[in-house]
Design an enzyme around this catalytic site. Structure first.
Site, PDB file in Angstrom:
ATOM      1  N   CYS A 221       5.419  48.218 -35.957  1.00  0.00           N
ATOM      2  CA  CYS A 221       5.269  47.283 -34.843  1.00  0.00           C
ATOM      3  C   CYS A 221       3.978  46.513 -35.062  1.00  0.00           C
ATOM      4  O   CYS A 221       2.891  47.090 -35.040  1.00  0.00           O
ATOM      5  CB  CYS A 221       5.219  48.086 -33.542  1.00  0.00           C
ATOM      6  SG  CYS A 221       4.964  47.060 -32.093  1.00  0.00           S
TER       7      CYS A 221
ATOM      8  N   CYS B  66       5.141  51.223 -26.233  1.00  0.00           N
ATOM      9  CA  CYS B  66       5.302  49.812 -25.836  1.00  0.00           C
ATOM     10  C   CYS B  66       4.395  49.483 -24.670  1.00  0.00           C
ATOM     11  O   CYS B  66       4.415  50.183 -23.655  1.00  0.00           O
ATOM     12  CB  CYS B  66       6.713  49.543 -25.314  1.00  0.00           C
ATOM     13  SG  CYS B  66       7.979  49.737 -26.501  1.00  0.00           S
TER      14      CYS B  66
ATOM     15  N   CYS C  73       1.643  39.706 -18.150  1.00  0.00           N
ATOM     16  CA  CYS C  73       2.740  40.453 -17.543  1.00  0.00           C
ATOM     17  C   CYS C  73       2.127  41.662 -16.837  1.00  0.00           C
ATOM     18  O   CYS C  73       1.248  42.336 -17.388  1.00  0.00           O
ATOM     19  CB  CYS C  73       3.733  40.876 -18.614  1.00  0.00           C
ATOM     20  SG  CYS C  73       4.372  39.456 -19.538  1.00  0.00           S
TER      21      CYS C  73
ATOM     22  N   CYS D  80      -3.760  38.422 -25.232  1.00  0.00           N
ATOM     23  CA  CYS D  80      -2.551  37.631 -24.940  1.00  0.00           C
ATOM     24  C   CYS D  80      -2.889  36.650 -23.819  1.00  0.00           C
ATOM     25  O   CYS D  80      -3.627  37.000 -22.906  1.00  0.00           O
ATOM     26  CB  CYS D  80      -1.415  38.561 -24.504  1.00  0.00           C
ATOM     27  SG  CYS D  80       0.188  37.746 -24.357  1.00  0.00           S
TER      28      CYS D  80
ATOM     29  N   CYS E 134       1.898  45.271 -18.482  1.00  0.00           N
ATOM     30  CA  CYS E 134       1.499  45.372 -19.904  1.00  0.00           C
ATOM     31  C   CYS E 134      -0.010  45.485 -20.059  1.00  0.00           C
ATOM     32  O   CYS E 134      -0.765  44.673 -19.515  1.00  0.00           O
ATOM     33  CB  CYS E 134       2.019  44.148 -20.656  1.00  0.00           C
ATOM     34  SG  CYS E 134       1.452  44.081 -22.357  1.00  0.00           S
TER      35      CYS E 134
ATOM     36  N   GLU F  51      -4.069  46.525 -32.808  1.00  0.00           N
ATOM     37  CA  GLU F  51      -3.399  47.781 -33.090  1.00  0.00           C
ATOM     38  C   GLU F  51      -2.017  47.519 -33.697  1.00  0.00           C
ATOM     39  O   GLU F  51      -1.353  46.534 -33.376  1.00  0.00           O
ATOM     40  CB  GLU F  51      -3.278  48.607 -31.800  1.00  0.00           C
ATOM     41  CG  GLU F  51      -4.662  49.038 -31.333  1.00  0.00           C
ATOM     42  CD  GLU F  51      -4.643  49.966 -30.129  1.00  0.00           C
ATOM     43  OE1 GLU F  51      -5.433  50.922 -30.133  1.00  0.00           O
ATOM     44  OE2 GLU F  51      -3.851  49.749 -29.187  1.00  0.00           O
TER      45      GLU F  51
HETATM   46  N1  SAH Z   1       4.740  39.422 -26.183  1.00  0.00           N
HETATM   47  C1  SAH Z   1       6.010  39.846 -26.633  1.00  0.00           C
HETATM   48  C2  SAH Z   1       5.944  40.990 -27.607  1.00  0.00           C
HETATM   49  C3  SAH Z   1       5.001  42.133 -27.293  1.00  0.00           C
HETATM   50  S1  SAH Z   1       5.392  43.180 -25.935  1.00  0.00           S
HETATM   51  C4  SAH Z   1       6.898  40.174 -25.471  1.00  0.00           C
HETATM   52  O1  SAH Z   1       6.419  40.263 -24.358  1.00  0.00           O
HETATM   53  O2  SAH Z   1       8.097  40.298 -25.699  1.00  0.00           O
HETATM   54  C5  SAH Z   1       6.735  44.211 -26.544  1.00  0.00           C
HETATM   55  C6  SAH Z   1       7.616  44.791 -25.442  1.00  0.00           C
HETATM   56  O3  SAH Z   1       6.956  45.834 -24.702  1.00  0.00           O
HETATM   57  C7  SAH Z   1       8.022  43.758 -24.406  1.00  0.00           C
HETATM   58  O4  SAH Z   1       9.371  43.850 -24.072  1.00  0.00           O
HETATM   59  C8  SAH Z   1       7.167  44.154 -23.254  1.00  0.00           C
HETATM   60  O5  SAH Z   1       7.643  43.628 -22.068  1.00  0.00           O
HETATM   61  C9  SAH Z   1       7.211  45.649 -23.330  1.00  0.00           C
HETATM   62  N2  SAH Z   1       6.186  46.293 -22.504  1.00  0.00           N
HETATM   63  C10 SAH Z   1       4.997  45.788 -22.124  1.00  0.00           C
HETATM   64  N3  SAH Z   1       4.315  46.667 -21.365  1.00  0.00           N
HETATM   65  C11 SAH Z   1       5.080  47.767 -21.259  1.00  0.00           C
HETATM   66  C12 SAH Z   1       4.911  49.048 -20.639  1.00  0.00           C
HETATM   67  N4  SAH Z   1       3.797  49.346 -19.993  1.00  0.00           N
HETATM   68  N5  SAH Z   1       5.903  49.945 -20.734  1.00  0.00           N
HETATM   69  C13 SAH Z   1       7.030  49.662 -21.443  1.00  0.00           C
HETATM   70  N6  SAH Z   1       7.234  48.491 -22.082  1.00  0.00           N
HETATM   71  C14 SAH Z   1       6.287  47.541 -21.989  1.00  0.00           C
HETATM   72 FE1  SF4 Z   2       1.732  39.383 -23.608  1.00  0.00          FE
HETATM   73 FE2  SF4 Z   2       2.223  41.913 -22.915  1.00  0.00          FE
HETATM   74 FE3  SF4 Z   2       3.490  39.931 -21.658  1.00  0.00          FE
HETATM   75 FE4  SF4 Z   2       4.121  40.514 -24.223  1.00  0.00          FE
HETATM   76  S1  SF4 Z   2       4.395  41.824 -22.436  1.00  0.00           S
HETATM   77  S2  SF4 Z   2       3.745  38.467 -23.331  1.00  0.00           S
HETATM   78  S3  SF4 Z   2       2.079  41.108 -25.005  1.00  0.00           S
HETATM   79  S4  SF4 Z   2       1.263  40.302 -21.625  1.00  0.00           S
END
Ligand code: SAH
Ligand code: SF4
Length: 393
Positions: free
Chosen positions: A137, A375, A148, A144, A151, A122
């Site tokens: 974006c 995000c 996290c 991944c 996420c 996406e």
């Molecule tokens: N993998 C990279 C880039 C993609 S995530 C990273 O983790 O930085 C982009 C941003 O969205 C990151 O700061 C991530 O922590 C944030 N993010 C992930 N899940 C989220 C959620 N459910 N609500 C708000 N931000 C989120």
């Molecule tokens: Fe991967 Fe989501 Fe963590 Fe970014 S925030 S490193 S996309 S699992």
């Protein structure tokens, strides 16, 4: 070389070797034609030489492909007809296929792009609400490897890395959708004015392809987007951060999200490998970190988990001396997500402490939540195919 930098370079090699196990399929169509998108200038020249053409053809093509956004050789009038036919026999100028396009009530647009092997990612265009500009974006991986806790992408196993063509292709296809070709020569504003590498995946675990794509995007004779308009977000792959700074020097965003190792170990598991102190040290070393080019710390606000005032004060202490801004991101829920969004008052109190210490601390307004485009909400259906080598890694 010191022991520490020896260790870093070994670690870097390990990361690059692992990335290669998840390499994208070759950029060749079933009929044998090769996609020219995603080749470096040198590779494009080599392709021309290989078919008996002069290297300057590459420059012409570069202009048509990346400046004009043209995909049909027959519509490249500076190239003679027989040559156009010769190119069309051997090459294509590809785009990912937009499987679906959804536009949010707040005008955010989400694309589901499908690649030749059927894998999907996406991409989201987030228009600025006040000016005629906005950020695309883009994703760098299908799934991944990291997981996290907050996420959605993190619940999808890594299927594979995207190739440079697929990364550049997301931006080019988004531009097609807004009719924004040719690229501006004189800084004329474009709706798709910025890129944030914040979609699916961890860009520093797919460094080579991401770097190649960004170099193409920054090339002045093509798309020509300045590195100041590009922000790469990492969850903290410390050994690759220096390289990213030295080679690309784009804006850096770091997903911090917690101020103690105990909590960060749990919500950003990569922290067990690269703890907060190492991450912050890498931020301090990041080249060009000046007031004009601040590092962005991203902090997702999880109710009762990481949003106390004491944590805000600790955050300020941790980043002291780093030219930085702190993006507070209210948690965006997704189906089955284990957290609640912090209460607006709590987010405000947190923001006040950070801004009181002299750091800009914007609260990110959620965009595109109605179409799961905000995000951390991105995820596709594709599953990892059985691949002996990769699974063993
Ligand atoms: N993998 C990279 C880039 C993609 S995530 C990273 O983790 O930085 C982009 C941003 O969205 C990151 O700061 C991530 O922590 C944030 N993010 C992930 N899940 C989220 C959620 N459910 N609500 C708000 N931000 C989120
Ligand atoms: Fe991967 Fe989501 Fe963590 Fe970014 S925030 S490193 S996309 S699992």
């Amino acid at each position: 070389m010191s022991d520490a930098s020896d260790l870093t370079s070994t670690e870097r090699e390990r990361i690059l070797a692992k990335a290669a196990l998840f390499a994208p399929p070759p950029a060749t169509l079933p009929d044998g034609r090769r996609d020219l998108v995603g080749l470096s200038r040198e590779e494009l020249e080599a392709e021309m030489v290989a078919i008996g053409e002069k290297p300057f053809r590459a420059r012409q093509l570069w202009h048509w492909i990346y400046h004009q956004g043209e995909t049909d050789f027959a519509r490249m009038p500076t190239i003679a007809k027989p040559m156009q036919a010769k190119l069309a026999e051997r090459f294509v100028v590809g785009r990912p296929e937009a499987a679906t396009v959804q536009t949010s009530e707040d005008t955010t647009r989400k694309f589901l792009f499908r690649f030749r092997d059927g894998q999907q990612v996406e991409t989201v265009y987030i228009p600025d609400l006040h000016e005629d500009r906005g950020a695309v974006c883009i994703s760098t991986q299908v799934g991944c490897t990291l997981s996290c806790r907050f996420c959605h992408t993190g619940t999808q196993k890594l299927v594979r890395n995207l190739g440079a063509a697929e990364i550049v292709g997301q931006f080019m296809a988004a531009r097609d959708s807004y009719g924004e070709w040719p690229s501006p020569k004189d800084g004329t504003p474009r709706l798709l004015s910025n890129i944030v590498v914040m979609g699916m995946g961890e860009p520093l675990y797919n460094y080579e392809n991401t770097a190649k794509a960004l170099r193409i995007i920054m090339d002045n004779e093509g798309i020509g987007l300045s590195r100041r308009r590009i922000t790469l977000s990492t969850s903290g792959v410390v050994p690759m951060m220096d390289r990213c700074g030295e080679e690309l020097n784009v804006n850096l965003a770091v997903s911090l999200h917690a101020v103690t190792d105990e909590l960060r170990d749990e919500i950003v598991p990569l922290n067990r490998k690269y703890p907060i102190a190492e991450l912050i040290a890498a931020c301090r070393r990041y080249p060009g970190a000046s007031n004009a080019r601040r590092i962005t710390f991203e902090y997702v606000m999880l109710r009762g988990v990481n949003d106390s005032e004491a944590e805000a004060r600790e955050l300020v202490r941790l980043i002291k001396g780093i030219p930085a801004k702190v993006n507070l991101i209210p948690f965006n829920p997704w189906p089955g997500s284990p957290y609640l969004t912090s209460k607006p008052d709590q987010v405000r109190r947190f923001a006040e402490i950070v801004s009181g210490a002299g750091y800009s601390s914007p609260i990110r307004r959620p965009r595109g939540r109605d179409i799961l485009a905000a995000c951390g909400q991105l995820k596709t259906e594709s599953e990892r195919a059985k691949r002996g080598k990769a699974d063993a890694a």
